[in-house]
Every structure is written in structure tokens, then in C-alpha cells.
Design a protein around this motif. Structure first.
Motif, PDB file in Angstrom:
ATOM      1  N   LEU A 217       0.839  -1.319   0.158  1.00 24.49           N
ATOM      2  CA  LEU A 217      -0.110   0.046   0.000  1.00 24.49           C
ATOM      3  C   LEU A 217       0.888   1.353  -0.075  1.00 24.49           C
ATOM      4  CD1 LEU A 217      -2.677  -1.206   2.431  1.00 24.49           C
ATOM      5  CD2 LEU A 217      -2.972  -0.849  -0.042  1.00 24.49           C
ATOM      6  N   THR A 218       1.796   1.105   0.807  1.00 25.38           N
ATOM      7  CA  THR A 218       2.945   2.371   0.765  1.00 25.38           C
ATOM      8  C   THR A 218       3.263   2.777  -0.797  1.00 25.38           C
ATOM      9  OG1 THR A 218       3.707   1.737   2.973  1.00 25.38           O
ATOM     10  CG2 THR A 218       5.429   2.970   1.262  1.00 25.38           C
ATOM     11  N   VAL A 219       3.610   1.697  -1.464  1.00 25.30           N
ATOM     12  CA  VAL A 219       4.208   1.996  -2.902  1.00 25.30           C
ATOM     13  C   VAL A 219       3.008   2.459  -3.713  1.00 25.30           C
ATOM     14  CG1 VAL A 219       4.813   0.883  -5.133  1.00 25.30           C
ATOM     15  CG2 VAL A 219       5.858   0.273  -2.894  1.00 25.30           C
ATOM     16  N   SER A 220       1.790   1.833  -3.650  1.00 19.51           N
ATOM     17  CA  SER A 220       0.765   2.292  -4.528  1.00 19.51           C
ATOM     18  C   SER A 220       0.140   3.717  -4.063  1.00 19.51           C
ATOM     19  CB  SER A 220      -0.535   1.272  -4.447  1.00 19.51           C
ATOM     20  OG  SER A 220      -0.792   0.920  -3.194  1.00 19.51           O
ATOM     21  N   VAL A 221       0.092   3.794  -2.864  1.00 24.88           N
ATOM     22  CA  VAL A 221      -0.719   5.192  -2.335  1.00 24.88           C
ATOM     23  C   VAL A 221       0.400   6.202  -2.634  1.00 24.88           C
ATOM     24  CG1 VAL A 221      -1.615   6.286  -0.293  1.00 24.88           C
ATOM     25  CG2 VAL A 221      -2.333   3.899  -0.730  1.00 24.88           C
ATOM     26  N   SER A 222       1.638   5.928  -2.012  1.00 28.11           N
ATOM     27  CA  SER A 222       2.461   6.966  -2.119  1.00 28.11           C
ATOM     28  C   SER A 222       2.520   7.543  -3.801  1.00 28.11           C
ATOM     29  CB  SER A 222       3.819   6.869  -1.687  1.00 28.11           C
ATOM     30  OG  SER A 222       3.688   6.420  -0.153  1.00 28.11           O
ATOM     31  N   VAL A 223       2.789   6.699  -4.563  1.00 27.86           N
ATOM     32  CA  VAL A 223       2.994   7.019  -6.076  1.00 27.86           C
ATOM     33  C   VAL A 223       1.826   7.686  -6.372  1.00 27.86           C
ATOM     34  CG1 VAL A 223       3.303   5.923  -8.400  1.00 27.86           C
ATOM     35  CG2 VAL A 223       4.818   5.080  -6.405  1.00 27.86           C
ATOM     36  N   SER A 224       0.581   7.224  -6.285  1.00 27.56           N
ATOM     37  CA  SER A 224      -0.576   7.721  -6.714  1.00 27.56           C
ATOM     38  C   SER A 224      -0.860   9.320  -6.203  1.00 27.56           C
ATOM     39  CB  SER A 224      -1.964   6.902  -6.274  1.00 27.56           C
ATOM     40  OG  SER A 224      -2.073   6.952  -4.854  1.00 27.56           O
ATOM     41  N   VAL A 242      -2.575   6.965 -14.606  1.00 25.92           N
ATOM     42  CA  VAL A 242      -2.262   5.599 -14.493  1.00 25.92           C
ATOM     43  C   VAL A 242      -0.665   5.315 -15.123  1.00 25.92           C
ATOM     44  CG1 VAL A 242      -2.799   3.190 -14.764  1.00 25.92           C
ATOM     45  CG2 VAL A 242      -4.425   4.807 -13.960  1.00 25.92           C
ATOM     46  N   PRO A 243      -0.601   5.698 -16.393  1.00 26.60           N
ATOM     47  CA  PRO A 243       0.546   5.518 -16.950  1.00 26.60           C
ATOM     48  C   PRO A 243       1.708   5.998 -16.393  1.00 26.60           C
ATOM     49  CG  PRO A 243      -0.857   5.872 -18.796  1.00 26.60           C
ATOM     50  CD  PRO A 243      -1.684   6.223 -17.504  1.00 26.60           C
ATOM     51  N   LEU A 244       1.686   7.363 -15.799  1.00 25.77           N
ATOM     52  CA  LEU A 244       2.475   8.183 -15.194  1.00 25.77           C
ATOM     53  C   LEU A 244       2.773   7.275 -13.914  1.00 25.77           C
ATOM     54  CD1 LEU A 244       1.359  11.889 -15.431  1.00 25.77           C
ATOM     55  CD2 LEU A 244       3.648  10.544 -16.545  1.00 25.77           C
ATOM     56  N   VAL A 456      -0.654  -3.571  -9.893  1.00 28.67           N
ATOM     57  CA  VAL A 456      -1.792  -4.199  -9.979  1.00 28.67           C
ATOM     58  C   VAL A 456      -2.872  -3.377  -9.189  1.00 28.67           C
ATOM     59  CG1 VAL A 456      -3.432  -6.078  -9.370  1.00 28.67           C
ATOM     60  CG2 VAL A 456      -1.306  -6.200 -10.664  1.00 28.67           C
ATOM     61  N   ILE A 457      -2.642  -3.012  -7.985  1.00 30.47           N
ATOM     62  CA  ILE A 457      -3.426  -2.239  -7.125  1.00 30.47           C
ATOM     63  C   ILE A 457      -3.984  -0.705  -8.021  1.00 30.47           C
ATOM     64  CG2 ILE A 457      -3.826  -0.791  -5.136  1.00 30.47           C
ATOM     65  CD1 ILE A 457      -2.419  -3.185  -3.607  1.00 30.47           C
ATOM     66  N   LEU A 458      -2.750  -0.299  -8.459  1.00 27.60           N
ATOM     67  CA  LEU A 458      -2.954   1.206  -9.188  1.00 27.60           C
ATOM     68  C   LEU A 458      -3.834   1.194 -10.247  1.00 27.60           C
ATOM     69  CD1 LEU A 458       0.812   2.749  -8.885  1.00 27.60           C
ATOM     70  CD2 LEU A 458      -1.497   3.962  -8.298  1.00 27.60           C
ATOM     71  N   VAL A 459      -3.535   0.066 -11.090  1.00 25.42           N
ATOM     72  CA  VAL A 459      -4.640  -0.167 -12.150  1.00 25.42           C
ATOM     73  C   VAL A 459      -6.189  -0.307 -11.769  1.00 25.42           C
ATOM     74  CG1 VAL A 459      -4.930  -1.680 -14.124  1.00 25.42           C
ATOM     75  CG2 VAL A 459      -2.832  -1.089 -13.789  1.00 25.42           C
ATOM     76  N   ALA A 460      -6.190  -1.225 -10.925  1.00 27.72           N
ATOM     77  CA  ALA A 460      -7.355  -1.812 -10.474  1.00 27.72           C
ATOM     78  C   ALA A 460      -8.327  -0.421  -9.898  1.00 27.72           C
ATOM     79  CB  ALA A 460      -7.401  -2.685  -9.391  1.00 27.72           C
ATOM     80  N   PHE A 461      -7.460   0.386  -9.004  1.00 24.23           N
ATOM     81  CA  PHE A 461      -8.036   1.572  -8.669  1.00 24.23           C
ATOM     82  C   PHE A 461      -8.250   2.734  -9.422  1.00 24.23           C
ATOM     83  CE2 PHE A 461      -7.840  -1.090  -5.133  1.00 24.23           C
ATOM     84  CZ  PHE A 461      -9.243  -0.687  -4.056  1.00 24.23           C
ATOM     85  N   GLY A 462      -7.649   2.844 -10.666  1.00 25.55           N
ATOM     86  CA  GLY A 462      -7.505   3.690 -11.612  1.00 25.55           C
ATOM     87  C   GLY A 462      -6.547   4.811 -11.298  1.00 25.55           C
ATOM     88  N   GLY A 463      -5.588   4.735 -10.481  1.00 33.26           N
ATOM     89  CA  GLY A 463      -4.675   5.613  -9.973  1.00 33.26           C
ATOM     90  C   GLY A 463      -5.181   6.290  -8.774  1.00 33.26           C
ATOM     91  N   ARG A 464      -6.419   6.221  -8.119  1.00 36.76           N
ATOM     92  CA  ARG A 464      -7.284   6.941  -7.214  1.00 36.76           C
ATOM     93  C   ARG A 464      -7.087   5.805  -5.988  1.00 36.76           C
ATOM     94  NH1 ARG A 464     -10.554   8.112 -11.453  1.00 36.76           N
ATOM     95  NH2 ARG A 464     -10.327  10.216 -12.243  1.00 36.76           N
ATOM     96  N   THR A 465      -5.832   5.914  -5.281  1.00 35.94           N
ATOM     97  CA  THR A 465      -6.075   4.821  -4.149  1.00 35.94           C
ATOM     98  C   THR A 465      -5.888   5.501  -2.724  1.00 35.94           C
ATOM     99  OG1 THR A 465      -3.399   5.230  -4.258  1.00 35.94           O
ATOM    100  CG2 THR A 465      -4.409   3.228  -5.446  1.00 35.94           C
TER     101      THR A 465
END
Length: 717
Positions: A217-224, A242-244, A456-465
Motif C-alpha cells: 500500500l505504501t508504494v501504490s498510495v505514495s505514488v498515486s 495511471v501510465p505516469l 495491479v492495485i494502481l490499475v485496479a483503482f484507476g490511480g485513485r488509491t
């Protein structure tokens, strides 16, 4: 896994992350069994009379003009020992060469195992690398606390200071506890190792599950969050969110695959920039407040939507505790420090906690003094920066530094999750491929697994995590609680001088962490915390299934075999079957579709072994079978032939079925199926040929006592 009698000075220099971890030494029982088996071997002198000298000077693979262009140099390094060294960026195809060059440009040259000590980080590099997640959390931790308090109206915002004081106490308690963890467990693994050692394997797995979820979650949330800051400043990039985000994860992955030291130097700058910017903001803000006599500006009136009660206070406390995510990073990464590892790790941890307290307390105080409240269109940090620096470039610098540190806060997870998986793989709870050190001495498989999971989490949530932020506190404070409870047991069992004081500190940290854990799990359950509540036991179940598999493998393949009886595993009466040459009875099977050079080379190879052999030919009709048998007779019928009629024109099933039937009726036989194989120059040419060996291998992989091999014939121009 016990640490009784531990001496940090003695253990600090012992290797933890070793390239040899995938090949551990044999246990004493297996060594004794190995000696007994070796004494029973019966082989002739011909086996040891080699037709080549394996150490006849330098041995190069792929000399100019040959098909093999692997580019390796083998140098003698003592009797029976060679050292392999890459000498060129050459592969066996043009595509392979291009990939090899690109790989070296992105990742650099391979590092020898002896370079592992040089890859470790000094304290000034380790601080920003391991603290990026922790320090970046102050960008949203105070706001998360005030967002809950403001639900009870603007009058409740005055509670931010006492709640912040309680959080500072929690930071000190948890930080001190992890200092003691580093001292007691100087080889890393943090919460997982402490809980496993002091509370049992299930508690250790629960802590590990919480940390695994937290790191992903740290990776997906921090990056988003970082990408959201960029797209807010540049709205035109919004559709490419999402691509970014995936590109940022790719950059983080590439940087860490280059090795610990290279990643540290690359990702240290954003954290130091953020630290300098926020410390400057606090210094200027406090100086201006001091000049005004620390007068508190009244917050704008905000109507209450909830009554002020204990539950609201606890929720604010738990939300503010998100500022502590990442505080366990150092205890998980002790081996990345230069010697003496545990001493340097404790120093960096002290710096981290001190800086965290200054940033968190300073920002909370300034927000309170300036009467700021959370807004939907602007973060509290942005409001404070704009108020403190109404003119000049400083506001833009603070915003840019915040965006950068949020983007690269994920780097803490890239440092810690692979090491956690390393320790778990060593204990058999996750695939052992996580023990592997890549050619840059990085834990490559763990890095790849983290990048894929976060992507996968980023794509699944459309970058809004941002909806995943409530899950933070549950996973990380589960690990905190178990770790500190385990440290209480650690000191209580060892009773070293000063153990009562140390146990008290850990008990306070455990109690406060448990309050955050329970509060977050209950109050944020419907907001997403239910995912962690369900995911933790599921992960524990998966970890235990992996361990049971490895235990079964060990019992089955170990040189000291065991049998499972009513009382559990027991030593077997005899050695495992077929471990000495005289116990092996051979039969070679050679599938032959047509008599050409590939088939004749295979038949010649099998005939040279001096073992019984049988050729098989699958025919779709009797006429073709008779024609092939006539050709076989023309050749000389040197090896017995069986033709199998397959009226439905299938090939692999009859071959596999016949081999299986022979083995079933003669279980003492070892069947080796040698398939003629044509080796082509380009990947697309493989589509033009049957892949008999691969298909046959898949069909026979579950049948014991059957070996599938191939005899390659290379096409020449």
C-alpha cells in the motif's frame, strides 16, 4: 530462530544477506547419511577417467565464429575449482544481444559476490533512503488528525495539541522499542523475527502479513499521491495518471535493481530537499509566531456534524498515527548498513524519530496557531506554506519537494519488503526464490513482486488509491503491537541488567499501538479496513501452506529420510531408493518420426552409452508403419524398434502412455526418453517445428522414474 545468549558485538559482523543463502549447508543427520551412501557406491575407473582436462588453462565459451556466444571466461581457481566471468555482452540471437545491452545500460555491470560489503550504505545515505516513507507521512498525518476533529466543530480543534502530545509519546515509545529491537536482533527482520521468536510462529506470520500489506500500500498510495500532486499542477496530464504512476514504479524498480548503493545515491536528494523545505517552513513560522507573542488565530466557524466524545478523540489519535508509517524500516534493513551494522542502524533510527517529532509537532503547532482547518481544495501543508511564504519561490519549492518525497516515499518499501521476504523465505514461508540475489546484489525477485503487486492495485483503482489510506494503520500497527509485545517477552525471559526498564518502555509502546490498532480496525472497518481484517488471516494461511510444502519436500528429498507415523515424523529404517549406481536399471526410449541426421545422431548417442535402448515410431496408418520398418531394416536394425499405430493421428499421448505403461509394469526400471531436437537460429522459426520434447515433458512430469531429455542438432548455413 532463538537468540538466547545473543551478543550484539559478536553477531554484528556475521553475514546475513549471503549469496549462498539458496544453498544452505547440510544438517548433521544428512551428512551422516551421505557418508553411508557414498560408502556403498560401486563405479569403475572409467567414470573418473575424463576424456578432457577441465582445467587446461583458460576455458572460453563462444570463441569467434561459433554458434555459442555466451561470452564467459572460466579460470582455474585451485584443484577442481573454476571461476566464471562474463567477458562480453553477447547472446545467441540479435534480440538477445539487444536485450543484454539494454539491461546493462539500465542496471549496470554484474557485481561479484565479494562486492556485497562495498554495496552497503553509510548513515547519511541510509537516513533519507529508509526515512522517506516516515518523513513524507507528516505531509498528511496532521491533516488526517484534524479532519476527524473538525467533525465535532471548530471548537474541537483545540484538542489537536494534547492529541499530538500523546502521539509524540507514542513515537518515542515505538522508536525506543525499535532501538532495542535492533540491539537484540542485529540481523534485521524487525517485527517478523521478534514476534516469531518471542510469541511464536503464528504471531510472527501475523506481523509479516501486516507489513506485507503495508509495504504494498505504501508504494501504490505514495505514488498515486505524488502523481496527483503533479497532475494538479499540470491538469493536462490528468488522463495519463495511471501510465505516469506505472512509470514512476518502473523508475523505482530500475533504481533499486541497480543495487543498494546506487539506489541510495539516486533517491536521497528528494528526501533531503523535503526535509530542508519543511524545517525552513517551521523555523520561519515559529519565528513569526514568536514575534506576535504566539497569539492563536481563531479558526473559521465550522458546524459540528458529530458530538465530541471519546470515540472521536480515539479516531483522531488513530488517524494522526499514520504519521508513523515507516518507523519500522530501519529494524528490517539493518544488513544494508556499513559495519558495525546495529550501531549505525540505531543511530539512524534515533535521527529519524527525532526529525519526525520535530516535523510533526512543529507543523501541528503552526496549524493550530494560524487557525487553519482542512479544506477539500488545498492541503493543510499547502495552506501553511502559502501563509508563511506569500511571495517568492519558497511556496513552489515546498510544493515541489512534497510531490517528490511522496513519489519517492515508496522507495522505503522497495528497501524493506524484499528483505522481509528474504527472512520469510529462509524460514520456508514464501517461495525460496526470494532468497536470490541478482547480478547487482539486490533481492531482485522481491523487488519485482512488490512492483507488480503495487502496479495491479494502481490499475485496479484507476490511480485513485486514497481510499486505501485507512488500511495503513491497521496493517502497520498490527506489526507494531506484536513486535513490542514480543520485546516484552524477550526481556522478561532473558532478565538482563535493566530488563524491567526496557520491558516497561516496550509495554507502553505495545499498549498505545494496540489502542491505535483496535480503534482503526473498528472505526475504519467500513471505510476499507475490513480488507486487512480478512487479508491478514488469508496471508497467514498461504504462508503456512507454503511451509507445509517445503517441509514435505524436505522429508521426501532429504538424505536422512523420515516416515510419518502416529507419533509424527520418524527416521526411516533404510536409505532412500536408487541413490547408488548399482541400484539403477536403465532403458532408453528414442521416439523417431523419420530417419534423418537428427534421428541418427540421437540413436548414435544412445547406442554409445552401452545401455538397453528401444526406438519408438508413432504411425497414423499401417501402410506408413510398414514403410518405416523397411527403412529401419535398411539402416541395419541396430536398435530394437516398436511401431505404434495411432489411428486418431495423435502423437504425444501414445508416446507418454507407452512410457508410463512400461514403468508401471517394471517399477524397477529408470526410463530415459531421448528426443531428437532441431535447434533453430531465430525465435520465430520455432513455430515451424514440433516442440516434441516440451510437450512430452509436460505429459510425463507427474510420472516417477521417467526422464525426458533431448539430443540437439543445430542447423548450419
Amino acid at each position: 530462530m532463538g537468540t538466547s545468549g545473543h551478543d550484539p558485538e559478536r553477531d554484528a559482523g556475521s553475514p546475513t544477506f549471503s549469496p549462498s543463502a539458496e544453498l544452505p549447508p547440510l544438517p548433521p543427520d544428512d551428512l551422516r547419511a551421505l557418508r553411508r551412501v557414498g560408502a556403498r557406491w560401486q563405479v569403475g575407473d572409467a567414470v573418473r577417467a575424463l576424456p578432457v582436462d577441465p582445467q587446461s588453462g583458460e576455458v572460453r565459451s563462444g570463441p569467434a565464429g561459433t554458434a555459442d556466444r555466451a561470452g564467459m571466461l572460466f579460470l582455474p581457481d585451485g584443484p577442481g575449482r573454476l571461476t566464471a566471468t562474463p567477458i562480453a555482452e553477447r547472446q545467441d540471437t540479435a534480440e538477445g544481444r539487444a536485450v543484454g545491452v539494454l539491461r546493462r545500460v539500465l542496471l549496470g555491470r554484474p557485481l561479484a559476490s565479494a562486492s556485497i560489503l562495498r554495496e552497503r550504505m553509510p548513515k547519511l545515505v541510509a537516513l533519507p533512503v529508509l526515512a522517506s516513507d516516515l518523513l513524507s507521512s507528516v505531509a498528511y498525518g496532521p491533516e488526517a488528525m484534524l479532519t476527524v476533529l473538525v467533525l465535532a466543530g471548530s471548537g474541537a480543534l483545540g484538542l489537536s495539541l494534547p492529541i499530538a502530545a500523546a502521539l509524540v509519546l507514542l513515537m518515542i515509545a515505538v522508536g525506543t522499542s525499535y532501538r532495542q529491537t535492533v540491539y537484540a536482533y542485529p540481523h534485521g527482520a524487525g517485527s517478523y523475527l521478534v514476534a516469531s521468536d518471542s510469541l511464536g510462529p503464528r504471531a510472527g506470520l501475523a506481523a509479516a502479513a501486516g507489513l506485507v500489506l503495508d509495504y504494498v500500500l505504501t508504494v501504490s498510495v505514495s505514488v498515486s499521491a505524488g502523481v496527483a500532486a503533479v497532475t494538479s499542477a499540470l491538469p493536462g496530464l490528468g488522463p495519463y495518471r495511471v501510465p505516469l504512476a506505472l512509470a514512476v514504479i518502473g523508475v523505482l524498480l530500475t533504481g533499486n535493481l541497480r543495487g543498494i548503493r546506487a539506489a541510495g545515491h539516486v533517491f536521497a536528494a528528494p528526501t533531503y530537499l523535503f526535509l530542508a523545505a519543511v524545517l525552513g517552513l517551521i523555523a520561519v513560522g515559529v519565528a513569526r509566531s514568536a514575534a506576535g507573542g504566539f497569539t492563536v488565530v481563531a479558526a473559521p466557524p465550522t458546524p459540528a456534524v458529530e458530538g465530541l466524545g471519546l470515540l472521536v478523540v480515539l479516531r483522531a489519535f488513530a488517524s494522526g498515527a499514520t504519521s508513523m508509517t515507516g518507523i519500522e524500516a530501519v529494524s528490517n534493513a539493518v544488513p544494508v548498513f556499513r559495519p558495525t551494522e546495529w550501531r549505525n542502524a540505531r543511530t539512524v533510527l534515533t535521527w529519524m524519530v527525532g526529525i519526525l517529532i520535530v516535523l510533526f509537532a512543529g507543523l501541528t503547532l503552526l496549524i493550530h496557531l494560524n487557525g487553519l482547518v482542512p479544506r477539500a481544495d488545498q492541503t493543510l501543508l499547502s495552506q501553511l506554506a502559502r501563509l508563511t511564504f506569500p511571495t517568492g519561490p519558497w511556496y513552489a519549492i515546498i510544493q515541489a519537494a512534497t510531490a517528490l518525497v511522496l513519489l519517492f516515499a515508496a522507495n522505503t518499501a522497495f528497501n524493506d519488503l524484499p528483505r522481509l521476504l528474504y527472512f520469510m523465505a529462509r524460514d520456508g514461508y514464501v517461495p525460496r526464490r526470494f532468497l536470490h540475489l541478482g547480478d547487482r546484489l539486490a533481492l531482485s525477485n522481491g523487488l519485482l513482486a512488490l512492483a507488480v503487486a503495487a502496479g495491479v492495485i494502481l490499475v485496479a483503482f484507476g490511480g485513485r488509491t486514497h481510499s486505501l489510506i485507512p488500511l495503513y494503520a491497521v496493517g502497520v500497527f498490527l506489526a507494531f503491537t506484536l513486535s513490542q509485545t514480543g520485546m516484552v517477552n524477550h526481556w522478561r525471559h532473558r532478565r538482563q541488567p535493566g530488563w524491567r526498564r526496557r520491558a516497561t518502555v516496550n509495554a507502553v509502546g505495545a499498549a498505545l499501538s494496540a489502542v491505535v490498532l483496535v480503534t482503526a480496525a473498528i472505526t475504519k472497518f467500513t471505510a476499507g479496513a475490513w480488507v486487512v481484517v480478512l487479508a491478514v488471516p488469508l496471508l497467514i494461511y498461504l504462508f503456512r501452506r507454503v511451509r507445509r510444502h517445503y517441509d514435505h519436500v524436505e522429508q521426501t528429498l532429504g538424505l536422512h529420510p523420515v516416515t510419518t507415523g502416529r507419533g509424527g515424523p520418524e527416521p526411516a529404517a533404510d536409505e532412500p531408493p536408487a541413490v547408488v549406481p548399482q541400484q539403477v536399471r536403465h532403458l532408453f526410449l528414442v521416439p523417431v518420426a523419420r530417419l534423418n541426421q537428427a534421428a541418427l545422431r540421437t540413436l548414435a548417442y544412445v547406442g554409445s552409452l552401452g545401455q538397453p535402448a528401444l526406438a519408438l515410431h508413432i504411425s497414423p496408418e499401417q501402410e506408413e508403419a510398414d514403410r518405416f520398418r523397411a527403412q529401419w531394416t535398411t539402416w541395419g536394425d541396430h536398435i530394437p524398434l516398436e511401431t505404434i499405430l495411432s489411428p486418431h493421428r495423435v502423437v504425444i499421448q501414445p508416446l507418454a502412455g507407452y512410457a508410463s505403461a512400461l514403468r508401471l509394469h517394471h517399477p524397477d526400471l529408470t526410463l530415459t526418453v531421448v528426443v531428437p531436437d532441431v535447434v533453430v537460429d531465430h525465435p520465430w522459426q520455432r513455430l515451424l517445428h514440433y516442440r516434441t520434447e516440451q510437450r512430452l515433458r509436460r505429459a510425463l512430469r507427474r510420472h516417477p522414474g521417467i526422464v525426458v531429455s533431448s539430443m540437439p542438432t543445430h542447423l548450419t548455413r
